[in-house]
Design a protein around this motif. Structure first.
Motif, short mmCIF file in Angstrom:
data_model
loop_
_atom_site.label_atom_id
_atom_site.label_comp_id
_atom_site.label_asym_id
_atom_site.label_seq_id
_atom_site.Cartn_x
_atom_site.Cartn_y
_atom_site.Cartn_z
N GLN A 91 -1.34 -18.59 -64.15
CA GLN A 91 -0.47 -19.66 -63.67
C GLN A 91 0.99 -19.24 -63.76
OE1 GLN A 91 -0.79 -23.27 -65.93
NE2 GLN A 91 0.13 -24.54 -64.33
N GLN A 92 1.35 -18.53 -64.81
CA GLN A 92 2.72 -18.04 -64.97
C GLN A 92 3.07 -17.00 -63.91
OE1 GLN A 92 3.62 -16.57 -68.93
NE2 GLN A 92 5.19 -15.17 -68.16
N LEU A 93 2.14 -16.12 -63.61
CA LEU A 93 2.40 -15.09 -62.59
C LEU A 93 2.53 -15.72 -61.20
CD1 LEU A 93 -0.09 -12.35 -63.83
CD2 LEU A 93 2.40 -12.45 -64.18
N LEU A 94 1.71 -16.73 -60.91
CA LEU A 94 1.81 -17.42 -59.62
C LEU A 94 3.15 -18.12 -59.48
CD1 LEU A 94 -1.75 -18.96 -59.13
CD2 LEU A 94 -0.60 -17.38 -57.58
N GLY A 95 3.63 -18.71 -60.56
CA GLY A 95 4.93 -19.38 -60.50
C GLY A 95 6.08 -18.43 -60.29
N SER A 96 5.98 -17.20 -60.82
CA SER A 96 7.05 -16.22 -60.65
C SER A 96 7.05 -15.56 -59.29
CB SER A 96 6.95 -15.15 -61.74
OG SER A 96 7.07 -15.73 -63.03
N MET A 111 6.68 -6.75 -54.18
CA MET A 111 6.09 -6.59 -55.51
C MET A 111 7.13 -7.00 -56.56
SD MET A 111 3.08 -5.29 -54.73
CE MET A 111 2.41 -4.29 -56.06
N LYS A 112 6.65 -7.67 -57.58
CA LYS A 112 7.52 -8.11 -58.67
C LYS A 112 7.20 -7.29 -59.92
CE LYS A 112 8.80 -12.17 -61.41
NZ LYS A 112 10.24 -11.86 -61.31
N LEU A 113 8.22 -6.79 -60.59
CA LEU A 113 8.06 -5.97 -61.78
C LEU A 113 8.01 -6.85 -63.02
CD1 LEU A 113 7.99 -3.18 -63.16
CD2 LEU A 113 10.50 -3.27 -63.22
N ARG A 133 1.69 -8.72 -56.78
CA ARG A 133 1.95 -9.72 -55.74
C ARG A 133 0.63 -10.40 -55.39
NH1 ARG A 133 3.07 -6.07 -50.28
NH2 ARG A 133 1.01 -5.08 -50.19
N PHE A 134 0.74 -11.59 -54.81
CA PHE A 134 -0.42 -12.35 -54.36
C PHE A 134 -0.38 -12.44 -52.84
CE2 PHE A 134 0.26 -13.96 -58.67
CZ PHE A 134 -1.01 -13.86 -59.20
N LEU A 135 -1.51 -12.15 -52.22
CA LEU A 135 -1.64 -12.26 -50.77
C LEU A 135 -2.60 -13.39 -50.45
CD1 LEU A 135 -1.93 -8.49 -49.77
CD2 LEU A 135 0.12 -9.92 -49.87
N ALA A 136 -2.15 -14.31 -49.61
CA ALA A 136 -3.03 -15.42 -49.22
C ALA A 136 -4.15 -14.89 -48.35
CB ALA A 136 -2.23 -16.49 -48.47
#
Length: 234
Positions: A91-96, A111-113, A133-136
């Motif tokens: 949940q924390q990674l999705l929010g960032s 991409m987030k470091l 990163r998240f891809l829909a």
């Protein structure tokens, strides 16, 4: 991507280190993938290994998914030994870095470091860094199927289909059979045999159960008169 200043758990040899990355669902391992081993990495291993997971966003938003990264010292004879680990709520990674759909050009969100301290049996020593990163997911709905066109089957009718004791002339023809014409379920299948409608021409239909004496002449037959034969003049 890499780790820095981690604990050296090998007493007599250099460490060969790999990272074991897992997705936890309700504190149980759902998926796990290991990176290749970084040989002779000592306390600063590097991998730059891409790992892909399928994540249920609803479960992540409910706080039921966790990212687990474990650093392990590869020891073929003595058994692998844990160096340290990291746990982060999904949940924390999705929010960032929220998910974005892929564009027509194939680009997606960057991409987030992330860099976090390790925790383990040796206390907090060393850090691990990774990008993500998240891809829909793209869901392709197939188009509706084309409805089946009605079809007609023609069944040839032969004179042999009507047994009779008399010589009856029946002209061969075709009978049109359409789906749905008969009662009862057909499941889209045409019946194998359908008796055609026989139009009576004044003849009594033959029945094997009746003898010839029981057959009654038809009105048309009663009007016929016997022909008288006259000898030809010599």
């Amino acid at each position: 991507k890499y780790a820095k200043n981690i604990e050296d758990v090998n007493a007599f040899s250099s460490m060969d280190v790999y990272a074991s990355v897992a997705i936890l669902k309700d504190r149980k391992v759902k998926d796990r993938i290991n990176t290749p081993v970084a040989f002779s990495a000592y306390t600063n291993p590097k991998w730059n290994q891409m790992i892909k997971f399928s994540v249920d966003e609803k479960l992540a938003q409910e706080g039921r998914l966790t990212l687990l990264v474990e650093l392990m010292s590869h020891r073929p004879f003595l058994g692998d030994k844990e160096i340290g680990f990291l746990r982060l709520p999904m949940q924390q990674l999705l929010g960032s870095n929220p998910p974005y759909p892929l564009t027509n050009s194939g680009d997606a969100n960057g991409m987030k470091l992330e860099t976090h301290a390790l925790t383990g049996p040796y206390g907090k020593k060393g850090v691990v860094s990774f990008t993500y990163r998240f891809l829909a997911e793209q869901v392709n709905i197939p188009p509706p199927s084309t409805p089946r066109q009605p079809y007609i089957m023609y069944v040839p009718v032969s004179p042999q289909s009507y047994p009779s004791s008399d010589q009856i002339q029946v002209t061969s023809s075709y009978v049109s059979v359409q789906p749905g014409a008969n009662s009862g379920p057909s499941n889209g299948l045409v019946p194998i045999y359908m008796p055609p409608t026989y139009q009576s021409h004044g003849y009594q239909q033959y029945s094997p159960r009746k003898s010839k004496s029981q057959l009654q002449p038809s009105p048309r037959q009663s009007q016929l008169q016997p022909l008288r034969m006259q000898p030809l003049p010599q």
